[in-house]
Scaffold this motif. Structure first.
Motif, short mmCIF file in Angstrom:
data_model
loop_
_atom_site.label_atom_id
_atom_site.label_comp_id
_atom_site.label_asym_id
_atom_site.label_seq_id
_atom_site.Cartn_x
_atom_site.Cartn_y
_atom_site.Cartn_z
N GLY A 38 43.57 50.93 22.19
CA GLY A 38 42.34 50.67 21.07
C GLY A 38 41.56 51.95 20.75
N ASP A 39 40.65 52.00 20.03
CA ASP A 39 39.64 53.25 19.71
C ASP A 39 39.27 53.84 21.18
N GLU A 40 38.71 52.99 21.78
CA GLU A 40 37.89 53.38 22.93
C GLU A 40 38.83 54.18 24.00
N GLU A 41 40.14 53.40 24.13
CA GLU A 41 41.10 54.08 24.83
C GLU A 41 41.34 55.59 24.40
N LEU A 42 41.63 55.72 23.24
CA LEU A 42 41.97 56.83 22.41
C LEU A 42 40.81 57.98 22.68
N ALA A 43 39.81 57.69 22.63
CA ALA A 43 38.73 58.43 22.65
C ALA A 43 38.55 59.34 24.14
N ALA A 57 31.45 59.78 31.41
CA ALA A 57 30.59 58.91 30.58
C ALA A 57 29.68 59.41 29.80
N SER A 58 29.15 60.73 30.28
CA SER A 58 28.04 61.53 29.70
C SER A 58 28.57 62.02 28.43
N SER A 59 29.80 62.52 28.33
CA SER A 59 30.59 63.31 27.43
C SER A 59 30.64 62.24 26.18
N LEU A 60 31.06 61.09 26.57
CA LEU A 60 31.37 60.08 25.40
C LEU A 60 30.18 59.08 25.27
N GLY A 61 29.15 59.35 25.84
CA GLY A 61 27.79 58.69 25.34
C GLY A 61 27.74 57.25 26.04
N TRP A 62 28.53 56.93 26.91
CA TRP A 62 28.68 55.42 27.40
C TRP A 62 27.97 55.16 28.79
N SER A 63 27.82 54.20 29.16
CA SER A 63 27.52 53.76 30.48
C SER A 63 28.45 53.89 31.32
N ALA A 64 28.33 54.13 32.89
CA ALA A 64 29.21 54.20 33.82
C ALA A 64 30.09 53.12 33.67
N GLY A 65 29.49 51.92 33.59
CA GLY A 65 30.35 50.60 33.79
C GLY A 65 31.44 50.60 32.53
N ARG A 66 30.83 51.08 31.29
CA ARG A 66 32.03 50.95 30.16
C ARG A 66 33.03 51.92 30.31
N THR A 67 32.82 53.09 30.83
CA THR A 67 33.62 54.11 30.90
C THR A 67 34.78 53.76 31.98
N GLU A 68 34.30 53.10 33.25
CA GLU A 68 35.02 52.53 34.03
C GLU A 68 36.07 51.54 33.66
N ARG A 69 35.57 50.55 33.01
CA ARG A 69 36.42 49.57 32.31
C ARG A 69 37.48 50.27 31.29
N VAL A 70 37.12 51.15 30.37
CA VAL A 70 38.13 52.01 29.61
C VAL A 70 39.07 52.50 30.43
N LEU A 71 38.68 53.18 31.56
CA LEU A 71 39.81 53.96 32.25
C LEU A 71 40.56 52.94 32.90
N SER A 72 40.08 51.96 33.51
CA SER A 72 41.01 50.85 33.85
C SER A 72 42.14 50.32 33.01
N ARG A 73 41.84 50.03 31.86
CA ARG A 73 42.82 49.94 30.77
C ARG A 73 43.68 51.06 30.50
N LEU A 74 43.06 52.38 30.45
CA LEU A 74 44.29 53.42 30.23
C LEU A 74 45.15 53.55 31.40
N SER A 75 44.60 52.97 32.62
CA SER A 75 45.53 52.88 33.80
C SER A 75 46.58 51.92 33.63
N ARG A 76 46.21 50.72 33.18
CA ARG A 76 46.98 49.90 33.10
C ARG A 76 47.97 50.12 31.97
N ASN A 77 47.66 50.74 31.09
CA ASN A 77 48.51 51.48 29.92
C ASN A 77 49.59 52.62 30.98
N ARG A 78 49.30 53.14 31.96
CA ARG A 78 50.06 54.24 32.55
C ARG A 78 49.67 55.70 31.83
N LEU A 79 48.55 55.47 31.12
CA LEU A 79 48.31 56.64 30.43
C LEU A 79 47.03 57.49 31.49
N ALA A 80 46.64 57.03 32.39
CA ALA A 80 45.67 57.77 33.15
C ALA A 80 45.52 57.31 34.73
#
Length: 369
Positions: A27-32, A49-72
């Motif tokens: 999705g858009d979050e994973e792309l950013a 988190a600071s660069s994207l303007g997100w909270s640490a929790g939100r950033t961690e969830r997005v990184l986890s999804r990228l990890s499941r996608n095998r992209l991070a």
């Protein structure tokens, strides 16, 4: 929404099978987040988190999804550090399991076909021989629609349709020839044969005009053929009436009951009858008939009525074969009996037969003279 892998979709009985069931989508979050990881060469969670303007929790969830996608993936050398994985590596990781899934589906499909072929042999007149039944009855509107749709998609040359526009014809058959349902593949010839009297039905005239406008041909005939369709002269559908007694019903009120014929000799006989009637038919003229049924019938229509009556068909069936209402048909029958002086249908049939034989013999005598 950005999609990493374009969805591979296949319509199966109205349901969508999506590759997202196997490969997660992006999705858009994973792309950013992925774009930032590529641009920075990797970064700690707090910096992301600071660069994207997100909270640490939100950033961690997005990184986890990228990890499941095998992209991070997290960097092993530093806790909290993340780095991007090249998409080409992801392609290699997905290719092998997806290929295995596709091969497994293909194997299951072949096994299912083999089992169904065995069951078809059980339903044949000679189960021991395992040969397919020459005629299969289809019960139900949904089943008939599916069977017509599959056959239409496989058609490559020609569709012959007899009386597919009447009120008693199942809606899937009418929709197919009118182009409002499962489309016939481009380049396939569509020929539609209607009763002469159907020219006086406004709805039939409108549908016939649509068929002609889309490149099909429409003719009318006095021949009393039942509603049917033939695809590529190899597969035929014989449609039953909408009611048990053959009475006229609502628009498209067919029961969905039809007989699927694939036996070569039987289909050949059906095609011969249709083509013979087509050869002597009249090109459909939309402007040639009004809504008023003619008061005086042609001799060929009278002959068709008497032949049907002599064969034992009820008034409702005769009316449907001629494309007219039951009351109008009964009016014609009464007038025919008066003209012939007949007291029964069987007697009327014999009287017409005698007249036709007399005409043939008189013509032969005139030719000899």
């Amino acid at each position: 929404m950005f999609i990493l892998v374009p969805p591979l979709q296949q319509q199966i009985r109205g349901k969508t099978m999506d590759i997202a069931q196997i490969v997660p989508l992006m999705g858009d979050e994973e792309l950013a987040a992925y774009r930032l990881l590529v641009a920075t060469g990797g970064a700690r969670l707090e910096r992301l988190a600071s660069s994207l303007g997100w909270s640490a929790g939100r950033t961690e969830r997005v990184l986890s999804r990228l990890s499941r996608n095998r992209l991070a993936r997290p960097r092993p050398e530093g806790p909290g550090d993340w780095t991007a994985v090249h998409p080409e590596m992801v392609k290699l990781q997905y290719a092998e399991p997806l290929t295995g899934v596709i091969e497994a589906w293909q194997a299951q499909l072949e096994g299912l076909r083999a089992q169904l072929d065995t069951l078809s042999g059980m339903c044949s007149p000679d189960p021991a021989g395992g040969s397919p039944a020459p005629v299969v009855t289809i019960d139900g509107a949904a089943e008939l629609r599916d069977a017509l749709a599959v056959t239409a998609r496989r058609c490559t040359e020609e569709v012959l349709a007899v009386q597919p526009l009447g009120r008693e014809t199942p809606a899937p058959a009418r929709d197919l020839v009118c182009g409002t349902g499962e489309p016939v593949p481009p380049g396939v010839d569509v020929r539609v044969l209607l009763p002469h009297l159907s020219r006086h039905d406004a709805a039939v005239r409108h549908r016939a005009a649509r068929i002609v406008a889309s490149g099909g041909e429409v003719r009318t005939t006095a021949a009393s053929l039942p509603p049917l369709m033939v695809f590529d002269r190899t597969t035929a559908f014989l449609f039953e009436a909408g009611a048990e007694d053959g009475a006229a019903g609502a628009e498209g009120a067919g029961t969905g009951r039809a007989h699927l014929v694939r036996h070569g000799a039987l289909v050949g006989l059906i095609v011969h009858m249709v083509v013979s009637a087509w050869a002597t038919g009249t090109v459909f003229d939309r402007s040639g008939g009004g809504n008023r049924i003619p008061a005086v019938l042609t001799q060929e229509t009278k002959t068709a009525i008497v032949q049907l009556l002599a064969a034992g068909y009820k008034d409702e069936v005769v009316a449907r074969r001629l494309g007219i209402g039951v009351r109008t048909c009964r009016k014609y029958i009464a007038e025919l009996f008066d003209d012939l002086g007949a007291q029964s249908r069987f007697q009327a049939g014999w009287m017409v037969r005698d007249r036709m034989l007399g005409a043939v013999q008189a013509g032969a005598a005139h030719g000899d003279g």
